[in-house]
Design a protein around this motif. Sequence first.
Motif, PDB file in Angstrom:
ATOM      1  N   LEU A 138       0.828  -1.202   0.000  1.00  0.00           N
ATOM      2  CA  LEU A 138       0.000   0.000   0.000  1.00  0.00           C
ATOM      3  C   LEU A 138       0.863   1.253   0.000  1.00  0.00           C
ATOM      4  CD1 LEU A 138      -2.886   1.019   0.050  1.00  0.00           C
ATOM      5  CD2 LEU A 138      -2.832   0.933   2.548  1.00  0.00           C
ATOM      6  N   LEU A 139       1.994   1.199   0.710  1.00  0.00           N
ATOM      7  CA  LEU A 139       2.911   2.333   0.709  1.00  0.00           C
ATOM      8  C   LEU A 139       3.385   2.628  -0.715  1.00  0.00           C
ATOM      9  CD1 LEU A 139       5.831   2.751   3.279  1.00  0.00           C
ATOM     10  CD2 LEU A 139       5.995   3.565   0.945  1.00  0.00           C
ATOM     11  N   TYR A 140       3.729   1.568  -1.436  1.00  0.00           N
ATOM     12  CA  TYR A 140       4.147   1.728  -2.823  1.00  0.00           C
ATOM     13  C   TYR A 140       2.984   2.194  -3.702  1.00  0.00           C
ATOM     14  CZ  TYR A 140       8.753  -0.544  -2.423  1.00  0.00           C
ATOM     15  OH  TYR A 140      10.067  -0.842  -2.135  1.00  0.00           O
ATOM     16  N   LEU A 141       1.804   1.603  -3.508  1.00  0.00           N
ATOM     17  CA  LEU A 141       0.666   1.921  -4.371  1.00  0.00           C
ATOM     18  C   LEU A 141       0.187   3.363  -4.198  1.00  0.00           C
ATOM     19  CD1 LEU A 141      -1.505  -1.327  -4.145  1.00  0.00           C
ATOM     20  CD2 LEU A 141      -0.328  -0.438  -6.154  1.00  0.00           C
ATOM     21  N   LEU A 142       0.394   3.921  -3.029  1.00  0.00           N
ATOM     22  CA  LEU A 142       0.003   5.310  -2.811  1.00  0.00           C
ATOM     23  C   LEU A 142       0.922   6.284  -3.537  1.00  0.00           C
ATOM     24  CD1 LEU A 142      -0.881   5.324   1.006  1.00  0.00           C
ATOM     25  CD2 LEU A 142      -2.453   5.718  -0.899  1.00  0.00           C
ATOM     26  N   SER A 143       2.104   5.829  -3.907  1.00  0.00           N
ATOM     27  CA  SER A 143       3.101   6.726  -4.491  1.00  0.00           C
ATOM     28  C   SER A 143       2.626   7.444  -5.749  1.00  0.00           C
ATOM     29  CB  SER A 143       4.401   5.960  -4.764  1.00  0.00           C
ATOM     30  OG  SER A 143       4.970   5.513  -3.558  1.00  0.00           O
ATOM     31  N   PRO A 144       1.983   6.760  -6.718  1.00  0.00           N
ATOM     32  CA  PRO A 144       1.512   7.513  -7.888  1.00  0.00           C
ATOM     33  C   PRO A 144       0.558   8.645  -7.524  1.00  0.00           C
ATOM     34  CG  PRO A 144       1.415   5.151  -8.309  1.00  0.00           C
ATOM     35  CD  PRO A 144       1.723   5.318  -6.854  1.00  0.00           C
ATOM     36  N   ILE A 145      -0.274   8.417  -6.511  1.00  0.00           N
ATOM     37  CA  ILE A 145      -1.238   9.449  -6.100  1.00  0.00           C
ATOM     38  C   ILE A 145      -0.528  10.604  -5.401  1.00  0.00           C
ATOM     39  CG2 ILE A 145      -3.282   9.921  -4.699  1.00  0.00           C
ATOM     40  CD1 ILE A 145      -4.026   6.962  -5.006  1.00  0.00           C
ATOM     41  N   THR A 146       0.300  10.271  -4.409  1.00  0.00           N
ATOM     42  CA  THR A 146       0.960  11.328  -3.640  1.00  0.00           C
ATOM     43  C   THR A 146       1.971  12.097  -4.485  1.00  0.00           C
ATOM     44  OG1 THR A 146       2.549   9.679  -2.818  1.00  0.00           O
ATOM     45  CG2 THR A 146       0.646  10.168  -1.434  1.00  0.00           C
ATOM     46  N   PHE A 147       2.736  11.404  -5.312  1.00  0.00           N
ATOM     47  CA  PHE A 147       3.722  12.086  -6.147  1.00  0.00           C
ATOM     48  C   PHE A 147       3.041  12.984  -7.170  1.00  0.00           C
ATOM     49  CE2 PHE A 147       6.657   9.194  -4.285  1.00  0.00           C
ATOM     50  CZ  PHE A 147       7.924   9.734  -4.485  1.00  0.00           C
ATOM     51  N   THR A 148       1.910  12.541  -7.713  1.00  0.00           N
ATOM     52  CA  THR A 148       1.179  13.373  -8.686  1.00  0.00           C
ATOM     53  C   THR A 148       0.632  14.629  -8.018  1.00  0.00           C
ATOM     54  OG1 THR A 148       0.555  11.427  -9.993  1.00  0.00           O
ATOM     55  CG2 THR A 148      -0.742  13.429 -10.311  1.00  0.00           C
ATOM     56  N   LEU A 149       0.009  14.477  -6.858  1.00  0.00           N
ATOM     57  CA  LEU A 149      -0.559  15.624  -6.157  1.00  0.00           C
ATOM     58  C   LEU A 149       0.523  16.605  -5.713  1.00  0.00           C
ATOM     59  CD1 LEU A 149      -3.315  13.927  -3.953  1.00  0.00           C
ATOM     60  CD2 LEU A 149      -3.649  15.358  -5.979  1.00  0.00           C
ATOM     61  N   LEU A 150       1.632  16.081  -5.193  1.00  0.00           N
ATOM     62  CA  LEU A 150       2.692  16.965  -4.710  1.00  0.00           C
ATOM     63  C   LEU A 150       3.429  17.651  -5.853  1.00  0.00           C
ATOM     64  CD1 LEU A 150       4.220  14.857  -1.794  1.00  0.00           C
ATOM     65  CD2 LEU A 150       2.522  16.679  -1.681  1.00  0.00           C
ATOM     66  N   THR A 151       3.452  17.020  -7.022  1.00  0.00           N
ATOM     67  CA  THR A 151       4.075  17.641  -8.193  1.00  0.00           C
ATOM     68  C   THR A 151       3.162  18.717  -8.784  1.00  0.00           C
ATOM     69  OG1 THR A 151       5.289  15.601  -8.696  1.00  0.00           O
ATOM     70  CG2 THR A 151       5.087  17.214 -10.459  1.00  0.00           C
ATOM     71  N   ARG A 152       1.879  18.417  -8.834  1.00  0.00           N
ATOM     72  CA  ARG A 152       0.929  19.382  -9.404  1.00  0.00           C
ATOM     73  C   ARG A 152       0.648  20.540  -8.444  1.00  0.00           C
ATOM     74  NH1 ARG A 152      -2.490  20.251 -13.415  1.00  0.00           N
ATOM     75  NH2 ARG A 152      -4.577  21.072 -13.044  1.00  0.00           N
ATOM     76  N   TYR A 153       0.586  20.254  -7.159  1.00  0.00           N
ATOM     77  CA  TYR A 153       0.322  21.286  -6.146  1.00  0.00           C
ATOM     78  C   TYR A 153       1.499  21.330  -5.170  1.00  0.00           C
ATOM     79  CZ  TYR A 153      -4.385  20.503  -7.974  1.00  0.00           C
ATOM     80  OH  TYR A 153      -5.469  20.362  -8.799  1.00  0.00           O
ATOM     81  N   PRO A 154       2.579  22.002  -5.525  1.00  0.00           N
ATOM     82  CA  PRO A 154       3.808  21.969  -4.711  1.00  0.00           C
ATOM     83  C   PRO A 154       3.622  22.453  -3.275  1.00  0.00           C
ATOM     84  CG  PRO A 154       4.222  22.946  -6.878  1.00  0.00           C
ATOM     85  CD  PRO A 154       2.741  22.821  -6.737  1.00  0.00           C
ATOM     86  N   ARG A 155       2.647  23.344  -3.046  1.00  0.00           N
ATOM     87  CA  ARG A 155       2.466  23.880  -1.698  1.00  0.00           C
ATOM     88  C   ARG A 155       2.097  22.801  -0.683  1.00  0.00           C
ATOM     89  NH1 ARG A 155      -1.751  28.619  -2.555  1.00  0.00           N
ATOM     90  NH2 ARG A 155      -2.451  27.142  -4.154  1.00  0.00           N
ATOM     91  N   LEU A 156       1.524  21.681  -1.179  1.00  0.00           N
ATOM     92  CA  LEU A 156       1.131  20.599  -0.281  1.00  0.00           C
ATOM     93  C   LEU A 156       2.340  19.876   0.317  1.00  0.00           C
ATOM     94  CD1 LEU A 156      -1.790  18.966  -2.315  1.00  0.00           C
ATOM     95  CD2 LEU A 156      -1.961  20.562  -0.396  1.00  0.00           C
ATOM     96  N   GLN A 157       3.503  20.065  -0.284  1.00  0.00           N
ATOM     97  CA  GLN A 157       4.687  19.359   0.191  1.00  0.00           C
ATOM     98  C   GLN A 157       5.039  19.725   1.626  1.00  0.00           C
ATOM     99  OE1 GLN A 157       7.886  19.937  -2.613  1.00  0.00           O
ATOM    100  NE2 GLN A 157       6.616  19.401  -4.385  1.00  0.00           N
ATOM    101  N   TYR A 158       4.779  20.962   2.023  1.00  0.00           N
ATOM    102  CA  TYR A 158       5.117  21.406   3.375  1.00  0.00           C
ATOM    103  C   TYR A 158       4.277  20.705   4.444  1.00  0.00           C
ATOM    104  CZ  TYR A 158       7.939  25.192   1.405  1.00  0.00           C
ATOM    105  OH  TYR A 158       8.897  25.921   0.736  1.00  0.00           O
ATOM    106  N   TYR A 159       3.054  20.324   4.096  1.00  0.00           N
ATOM    107  CA  TYR A 159       2.146  19.730   5.079  1.00  0.00           C
ATOM    108  C   TYR A 159       2.135  18.204   5.024  1.00  0.00           C
ATOM    109  CZ  TYR A 159       0.498  24.514   4.417  1.00  0.00           C
ATOM    110  OH  TYR A 159       0.440  25.872   4.289  1.00  0.00           O
ATOM    111  N   CYS A 160       2.720  17.648   3.996  1.00  0.00           N
ATOM    112  CA  CYS A 160       2.609  16.209   3.758  1.00  0.00           C
ATOM    113  C   CYS A 160       3.301  15.392   4.846  1.00  0.00           C
ATOM    114  CB  CYS A 160       3.198  15.877   2.390  1.00  0.00           C
ATOM    115  SG  CYS A 160       2.808  14.204   1.830  1.00  0.00           S
ATOM    116  N   ALA A 161       4.582  15.665   5.103  1.00  0.00           N
ATOM    117  CA  ALA A 161       5.355  14.868   6.063  1.00  0.00           C
ATOM    118  C   ALA A 161       4.805  14.975   7.492  1.00  0.00           C
ATOM    119  CB  ALA A 161       6.826  15.268   6.015  1.00  0.00           C
ATOM    120  N   PRO A 162       4.499  16.189   8.019  1.00  0.00           N
ATOM    121  CA  PRO A 162       3.925  16.248   9.373  1.00  0.00           C
ATOM    122  C   PRO A 162       2.615  15.474   9.504  1.00  0.00           C
ATOM    123  CG  PRO A 162       4.711  18.412   8.702  1.00  0.00           C
ATOM    124  CD  PRO A 162       4.775  17.536   7.487  1.00  0.00           C
ATOM    125  N   THR A 163       1.766  15.552   8.462  1.00  0.00           N
ATOM    126  CA  THR A 163       0.513  14.794   8.492  1.00  0.00           C
ATOM    127  C   THR A 163       0.796  13.296   8.511  1.00  0.00           C
ATOM    128  OG1 THR A 163      -0.595  16.556   7.249  1.00  0.00           O
ATOM    129  CG2 THR A 163      -1.678  14.406   7.316  1.00  0.00           C
TER     130      THR A 163
END
Length: 456
Positions: free
Chosen positions: A89-114
């Motif tokens: 599941l960690l691997y399978l989430l990667s296409p979703i998270t990488f796409t969102l973080l690439t398209r919306y860079p501002r989300l990168q700051y909140y991703c790791a703490p969440t």
Amino acid sequence: MNNSNDEGLVLDEMHPRPAEVPEIEQPALPPADGGKAAWLMLASCCFIQLPVWGFSTVFGVFQEYHLTHDVLKGSKSDLATVGTTSTGLLYLLSPITFTLLTRYPRLQYYCAPTGLVITVLGSLLSSFAVRVWQLIATQGVLCAIGNGLLFSPSSLYLDQWFLRRKGLALGTMWAAKSITGVVLPFVASACLNRFGSSTTLKAWTVVTLLTTLVALPFMKPRIPISPSASARRLDLSFLTQTTFWMLQTGNIIQSFGYFLPTTFLPSYSTRTVGLSQNTGTMLVSLFNATSIVGGIALGALCDRFSVTNIMLLSSVGSALSVVLFWGLASSAGSDSSQTAIALLTVFSITYGFFAGGFSSTWSGVITQIKRDSAPSLDTGLVFGLLAGGRGIGNVISGPLSTVLIQSGSLGESGLKGNTGFESQYGTLILFTGITAFFGAWSWMWRYISPALRCLC
């Protein structure tokens, strides 16, 4: 008679020319491929591998403990699903998270703490699990989501900080993942035997929290993200390339069997060969130790040679180690236990080096795709899709391994056979070897595709 000149002077005084505004120099970006900030980023990215991948590297030890101790209620045959679901599941989430973080860079700051909050919550809840399905829901699903949110931004930042040495950096990151599996099996085994699974998982929750808090301050992008940055347009042209899909195909096939040895080696060595539990733990630790060398070596080779050739090297080496060493290791008889230990030790070393370094070839895949595609390719997106492909095989390998174990021996002697192929694990060992070999599918395609064109 100089009225015109006087009028000009008056006009100049009334409407003075605007002073030249000096150009504001943009701050220079910190250097890539070196420098204090780059190395600190790589160090933090390596450090974060402990909470992200730590549990998956020692799940075989946890599985053996639960099989031999009446701690969880429910079908124990489903225990393998916990480990494969967590990693898959960690691997399978990667296409979703990488796409969102690439398209919306501002989300990168909140991703790791969440992700840290979700991971700590899932790990803590898993310590109270009394049924197998509860462990799957907490450690398998909830922790996987949190770990995915931790893993994605750190990988994207690493891609910015290392350009020419991308293979070396990626190999070092995967080597750090393997380092966690060198010591952790022994620590987990000792803690489980002395304190039990509940206390061990609570301690793991504390380790996850502290190590992540240490790494987070140094996890930052090389290119500053503007607070007002709008959504980026993604370049998906690489999805039309045959090159990408052939490389991805080999990546997926290899992942079907890659995780099976570390999951079942402890059980195979103790239940089938008759070795001690410490020996099974040592084999997993040895696999992770040689994966460190393999990850760095294969990653560095991808910076200099064709990625398809490096994949071939990894795949053939992995397949031969499975067939020659695990498959031929004696499965019964005290007289042959020393030979079995020797063969399984060599298997852990060789399989760890060749198969453990396979993910380090992703840097070569990204370089190859970028060379064949537009220079504006979002390399982080490609990385996410490769991780997602690996997750497909990982998730399927959980329930599939149960079927393979039930299929049993390749011979007629079952558990009384003299080799791994003739044991209960025979079908699983053969499957692992075949999938390891077809990890080199992209190299094979170079020779298959011309033949197909000739036939057509």
